[in-house]
Design a protein around this motif. Structure first.
Motif, PDB file in Angstrom:
ATOM      1  N   MET B  36     -18.342  -6.612  26.528  1.00 40.09           N
ATOM      2  CA  MET B  36     -19.288  -5.827  27.333  1.00 40.09           C
ATOM      3  C   MET B  36     -18.543  -5.037  28.415  1.00 40.09           C
ATOM      4  SD  MET B  36     -22.257  -5.999  26.142  1.00 40.09           S
ATOM      5  CE  MET B  36     -22.888  -6.862  24.736  1.00 40.09           C
ATOM      6  N   SER B  37     -17.546  -5.658  29.046  1.00 42.77           N
ATOM      7  CA  SER B  37     -16.756  -4.956  30.067  1.00 42.77           C
ATOM      8  C   SER B  37     -16.038  -3.765  29.435  1.00 42.77           C
ATOM      9  CB  SER B  37     -15.726  -5.900  30.701  1.00 42.77           C
ATOM     10  OG  SER B  37     -16.380  -6.990  31.289  1.00 42.77           O
ATOM     11  N   TYR B  38     -15.487  -3.986  28.239  1.00 40.51           N
ATOM     12  CA  TYR B  38     -14.815  -2.896  27.517  1.00 40.51           C
ATOM     13  C   TYR B  38     -15.798  -1.756  27.241  1.00 40.51           C
ATOM     14  CZ  TYR B  38     -12.766  -0.329  23.622  1.00 40.51           C
ATOM     15  OH  TYR B  38     -12.303   0.668  22.790  1.00 40.51           O
ATOM     16  N   LEU B  39     -16.993  -2.114  26.773  1.00 45.24           N
ATOM     17  CA  LEU B  39     -18.007  -1.089  26.462  1.00 45.24           C
ATOM     18  C   LEU B  39     -18.395  -0.296  27.705  1.00 45.24           C
ATOM     19  CD1 LEU B  39     -20.422  -2.876  23.962  1.00 45.24           C
ATOM     20  CD2 LEU B  39     -19.077  -0.827  23.530  1.00 45.24           C
ATOM     21  N   LEU B  40     -18.513  -1.001  28.841  1.00 44.27           N
ATOM     22  CA  LEU B  40     -18.869  -0.320  30.099  1.00 44.27           C
ATOM     23  C   LEU B  40     -17.813   0.727  30.450  1.00 44.27           C
ATOM     24  CD1 LEU B  40     -20.066  -3.419  32.156  1.00 44.27           C
ATOM     25  CD2 LEU B  40     -21.475  -1.434  31.585  1.00 44.27           C
ATOM     26  N   PHE B  41     -16.544   0.325  30.369  1.00 42.57           N
ATOM     27  CA  PHE B  41     -15.468   1.249  30.707  1.00 42.57           C
ATOM     28  C   PHE B  41     -15.342   2.359  29.656  1.00 42.57           C
ATOM     29  CE2 PHE B  41     -14.353  -2.073  33.628  1.00 42.57           C
ATOM     30  CZ  PHE B  41     -13.799  -1.392  34.701  1.00 42.57           C
ATOM     31  N   ARG B  42     -15.633   2.016  28.403  1.00 44.52           N
ATOM     32  CA  ARG B  42     -15.575   3.022  27.337  1.00 44.52           C
ATOM     33  C   ARG B  42     -16.629   4.102  27.574  1.00 44.52           C
ATOM     34  NH1 ARG B  42     -13.601   3.085  21.758  1.00 44.52           N
ATOM     35  NH2 ARG B  42     -13.797   5.288  21.321  1.00 44.52           N
ATOM     36  N   MET B  43     -17.810   3.681  28.072  1.00 47.61           N
ATOM     37  CA  MET B  43     -18.864   4.648  28.415  1.00 47.61           C
ATOM     38  C   MET B  43     -18.437   5.489  29.616  1.00 47.61           C
ATOM     39  SD  MET B  43     -21.494   4.225  26.364  1.00 47.61           S
ATOM     40  CE  MET B  43     -22.976   4.747  27.206  1.00 47.61           C
ATOM     41  N   ARG B  44     -17.730   4.822  30.538  1.00 54.85           N
ATOM     42  CA  ARG B  44     -17.323   5.511  31.767  1.00 54.85           C
ATOM     43  C   ARG B  44     -16.212   6.526  31.493  1.00 54.85           C
ATOM     44  NH1 ARG B  44     -16.612   8.079  35.314  1.00 54.85           N
ATOM     45  NH2 ARG B  44     -16.483   7.722  37.556  1.00 54.85           N
ATOM     46  N   THR B 122       0.504  -2.650  29.978  1.00 56.96           N
ATOM     47  CA  THR B 122       0.367  -1.981  31.277  1.00 56.96           C
ATOM     48  C   THR B 122       0.267  -0.450  31.146  1.00 56.96           C
ATOM     49  OG1 THR B 122       2.776  -1.983  31.483  1.00 56.96           O
ATOM     50  CG2 THR B 122       1.599  -3.789  32.555  1.00 56.96           C
ATOM     51  N   ALA B 123       0.198   0.073  29.919  1.00 55.20           N
ATOM     52  CA  ALA B 123       0.169   1.530  29.724  1.00 55.20           C
ATOM     53  C   ALA B 123      -1.055   2.150  30.405  1.00 55.20           C
ATOM     54  CB  ALA B 123       0.184   1.858  28.237  1.00 55.20           C
ATOM     55  N   ASN B 124      -2.216   1.580  30.151  1.00 51.16           N
ATOM     56  CA  ASN B 124      -3.456   1.984  30.842  1.00 51.16           C
ATOM     57  C   ASN B 124      -4.519   0.907  30.581  1.00 51.16           C
ATOM     58  OD1 ASN B 124      -4.740   2.572  28.314  1.00 51.16           O
ATOM     59  ND2 ASN B 124      -3.645   4.520  28.276  1.00 51.16           N
ATOM     60  N   ASN B 125      -5.721   1.132  31.136  1.00 52.00           N
ATOM     61  CA  ASN B 125      -6.743   0.080  31.026  1.00 52.00           C
ATOM     62  C   ASN B 125      -7.204  -0.153  29.586  1.00 52.00           C
ATOM     63  OD1 ASN B 125      -6.723  -0.633  33.660  1.00 52.00           O
ATOM     64  ND2 ASN B 125      -8.647   0.356  34.220  1.00 52.00           N
ATOM     65  N   PHE B 126      -7.188   0.901  28.755  1.00 48.67           N
ATOM     66  CA  PHE B 126      -7.585   0.702  27.354  1.00 48.67           C
ATOM     67  C   PHE B 126      -6.668  -0.323  26.696  1.00 48.67           C
ATOM     68  CE2 PHE B 126      -6.692   1.430  22.883  1.00 48.67           C
ATOM     69  CZ  PHE B 126      -7.948   1.251  22.338  1.00 48.67           C
ATOM     70  N   TRP B 127      -5.355  -0.094  26.866  1.00 51.78           N
ATOM     71  CA  TRP B 127      -4.402  -1.005  26.219  1.00 51.78           C
ATOM     72  C   TRP B 127      -4.434  -2.393  26.858  1.00 51.78           C
ATOM     73  CZ3 TRP B 127      -2.911   0.046  21.587  1.00 51.78           C
ATOM     74  CH2 TRP B 127      -2.871   1.375  21.163  1.00 51.78           C
ATOM     75  N   SER B 128      -4.774  -2.498  28.133  1.00 47.52           N
ATOM     76  CA  SER B 128      -4.944  -3.819  28.759  1.00 47.52           C
ATOM     77  C   SER B 128      -6.086  -4.574  28.081  1.00 47.52           C
ATOM     78  CB  SER B 128      -5.258  -3.672  30.252  1.00 47.52           C
ATOM     79  OG  SER B 128      -4.201  -3.049  30.913  1.00 47.52           O
ATOM     80  N   PHE B 129      -7.227  -3.865  27.862  1.00 47.62           N
ATOM     81  CA  PHE B 129      -8.352  -4.497  27.162  1.00 47.62           C
ATOM     82  C   PHE B 129      -7.959  -4.832  25.726  1.00 47.62           C
ATOM     83  CE2 PHE B 129     -11.452  -3.066  30.406  1.00 47.62           C
ATOM     84  CZ  PHE B 129     -12.255  -4.182  30.435  1.00 47.62           C
ATOM     85  N   TYR B 130      -7.248  -3.908  25.081  1.00 46.55           N
ATOM     86  CA  TYR B 130      -6.850  -4.103  23.677  1.00 46.55           C
ATOM     87  C   TYR B 130      -6.039  -5.397  23.530  1.00 46.55           C
ATOM     88  CZ  TYR B 130      -4.207  -3.436  19.351  1.00 46.55           C
ATOM     89  OH  TYR B 130      -3.630  -3.620  18.115  1.00 46.55           O
ATOM     90  N   TYR B 131      -5.016  -5.546  24.355  1.00 42.49           N
ATOM     91  CA  TYR B 131      -4.152  -6.736  24.235  1.00 42.49           C
ATOM     92  C   TYR B 131      -4.878  -7.999  24.700  1.00 42.49           C
ATOM     93  CZ  TYR B 131      -0.124  -3.893  22.992  1.00 42.49           C
ATOM     94  OH  TYR B 131       0.734  -3.052  22.331  1.00 42.49           O
ATOM     95  N   ALA B 132      -5.743  -7.865  25.723  1.00 44.66           N
ATOM     96  CA  ALA B 132      -6.492  -9.045  26.188  1.00 44.66           C
ATOM     97  C   ALA B 132      -7.440  -9.550  25.101  1.00 44.66           C
ATOM     98  CB  ALA B 132      -7.273  -8.703  27.453  1.00 44.66           C
ATOM     99  N   MET B 133      -8.178  -8.620  24.482  1.00 48.08           N
ATOM    100  CA  MET B 133      -9.176  -9.038  23.485  1.00 48.08           C
ATOM    101  C   MET B 133      -8.516  -9.521  22.197  1.00 48.08           C
ATOM    102  SD  MET B 133     -12.518  -6.592  23.935  1.00 48.08           S
ATOM    103  CE  MET B 133     -11.787  -4.979  23.777  1.00 48.08           C
ATOM    104  N   THR B 134      -7.551  -8.746  21.680  1.00 48.05           N
ATOM    105  CA  THR B 134      -6.916  -9.162  20.420  1.00 48.05           C
ATOM    106  C   THR B 134      -5.999 -10.375  20.641  1.00 48.05           C
ATOM    107  OG1 THR B 134      -5.135  -7.542  20.739  1.00 48.05           O
ATOM    108  CG2 THR B 134      -7.004  -6.857  19.384  1.00 48.05           C
ATOM    109  N   GLY B 135      -5.398 -10.465  21.829  1.00 54.05           N
ATOM    110  CA  GLY B 135      -4.543 -11.620  22.136  1.00 54.05           C
ATOM    111  C   GLY B 135      -5.355 -12.904  22.238  1.00 54.05           C
ATOM    112  N   LEU B 136      -6.488 -12.828  22.951  1.00 55.39           N
ATOM    113  CA  LEU B 136      -7.369 -14.003  23.060  1.00 55.39           C
ATOM    114  C   LEU B 136      -7.881 -14.403  21.673  1.00 55.39           C
ATOM    115  CD1 LEU B 136      -8.788 -15.950  25.074  1.00 55.39           C
ATOM    116  CD2 LEU B 136     -10.703 -14.347  25.117  1.00 55.39           C
ATOM    117  N   HIS B 137      -8.190 -13.391  20.870  1.00 55.36           N
ATOM    118  CA  HIS B 137      -8.665 -13.675  19.513  1.00 55.36           C
ATOM    119  C   HIS B 137      -7.558 -14.346  18.691  1.00 55.36           C
ATOM    120  CE1 HIS B 137      -9.483 -12.643  15.247  1.00 55.36           C
ATOM    121  NE2 HIS B 137     -10.700 -13.008  15.583  1.00 55.36           N
ATOM    122  N   ALA B 138      -6.317 -13.848  18.833  1.00 59.90           N
ATOM    123  CA  ALA B 138      -5.200 -14.434  18.074  1.00 59.90           C
ATOM    124  C   ALA B 138      -4.982 -15.899  18.477  1.00 59.90           C
ATOM    125  CB  ALA B 138      -3.925 -13.619  18.318  1.00 59.90           C
ATOM    126  N   ILE B 139      -5.150 -16.198  19.770  1.00 55.45           N
ATOM    127  CA  ILE B 139      -5.024 -17.594  20.231  1.00 55.45           C
ATOM    128  C   ILE B 139      -6.089 -18.457  19.546  1.00 55.45           C
ATOM    129  CG2 ILE B 139      -5.353 -19.109  22.242  1.00 55.45           C
ATOM    130  CD1 ILE B 139      -4.049 -16.851  23.920  1.00 55.45           C
TER     131      ILE B 139
END
Lengths: 109, 190
Positions: B36-44, B122-139
């Motif tokens: 949901m946080s990702y979607l909010l920022f994606r809309m923004r 650390t490239a930008n917020n998109f990639w921060s969300f990308y690694y956080a979501m896919t990393g948590l999923h991989a765990i």
């Protein structure tokens, strides 16, 4: 009702009241939906594509929950627990959206 | 074999299964909060669509197929456990673990490619969300593989507590469902 078996655990006997549908057939439908979702991504109409892609993802998720996870055989209360969890996310989203989406922020993009 | 639904009282749900659904509901909020946080920022920030175009849709689609197939094999393991077929249960659990290994290998190749192109966490917020979501999923994928291996070693090999195969399976299906939503969010919606 499908087959009913019991599992003997250390404490009590558990009844397995849900059935086993044709899992391979369900998997085939899921793969078909995956291919379809990739195809609609090439439609060229962004809003329509994204809407259809997320709609198809929702259909896939419901099929997995209902058939692989057997939620459709479980008491309705368990379904409501899941609905409540998703509803909490909706409250979060729509409660925060006005500030995040429409208010100028000094944060990294 | 025809299967019909019937009214089951909540008291008839085995404790382990009810507890696993409770865990899944809490996991829905953990992953859902991130999504949901990702979607909010994606809309923004609509320009995130440009960043998403650098993720590999074929790799993401391959991993979706792998996880859907592993969901099939763990469902077949549950069915075999219900029928007390130990050999088939072990076979399908191993196939499921193999699916997890393939998923992680594909994800590692993706990460390597993205990082080598400068798309780091650390490239930008998109990639921060990308690694956080896919990393948590991989765990969670790793945790599911470990759970299945332990159930196999501790219970299935000794022919006892076979209902635990279903518990591990429920968790694995949830991991699959999370990916079903991460795939369009991060790979398809450009």
């Amino acid at each position: 009702m499908g087959q009913t078996t019991t599992h003997h655990t250390q404490n009590k006997v558990e009844k397995d009241y849900h059935g086993h549908p044709n899992y391979i057939k369900i998997w085939g439908v899921l793969v078909g939906i995956l291919v379809l979702s990739l195809a609609v991504g090439e439609l060229g109409h962004k809003v329509l594509s994204v809407t259809l892609i997320f709609g198809l993802a929702l259909v896939k998720a419901i099929m997995v929950i209902g058939n692989f996870m057997h939620l459709k055989w479980e008491p309705k209360l368990l379904t409501w627990v899941m609905i409540f969890a998703v509803a909490a996310l909706g409250i979060f989203y729509f409660g925060v959206a006005p500030d995040v989406v429409y208010v100028e922020m000094k944060i990294a993009k | 074999m025809a299967h019909t639904t019937q009214t089951v009282d909540i008291s008839e749900v085995p404790n382990g299964r009810a507890a696993m659904w409770w865990v899944i509901a809490s996991e829905v909020v953990i992953f859902g909060g991130l999504i949901m946080s990702y979607l909010l920022f994606r809309m923004r920030y609509p320009q995130w669509g440009e960043y998403a175009s650098h993720t590999s849709t074929p790799m993401g689609a391959l991993n979706t197929l792998v996880l859907l197939t592993s969901s099939l094999t763990v469902a077949l393991a549950h069915k075999a456990a219900t029928e007390k077929n130990i050999a088939a249960t072990k076979k399908y659990l191993w196939f499921t673990i193999l699916g997890g290994v393939i998923f992680l290998i594909v994800k590692s190749v993706e990460y390597t490619t993205e990082i080598s192109h400068g798309y780091t966490i650390t490239a930008n917020n998109f990639w921060s969300f990308y690694y956080a979501m896919t990393g948590l999923h991989a765990i969670h994928v790793i945790a599911g593989m470990v759970a299945m291996f332990l159930v196999m070693q501790i219970d299935v090999n000794k022919g006892r507590n076979l209902h635990r195969v279903e518990m591990a399976g429920l968790y694995w299906h949830f991991v699959d469902i999370v990916w079903i939503f991460l795939f369009p969010l991060l790979y398809v919606a450009k």
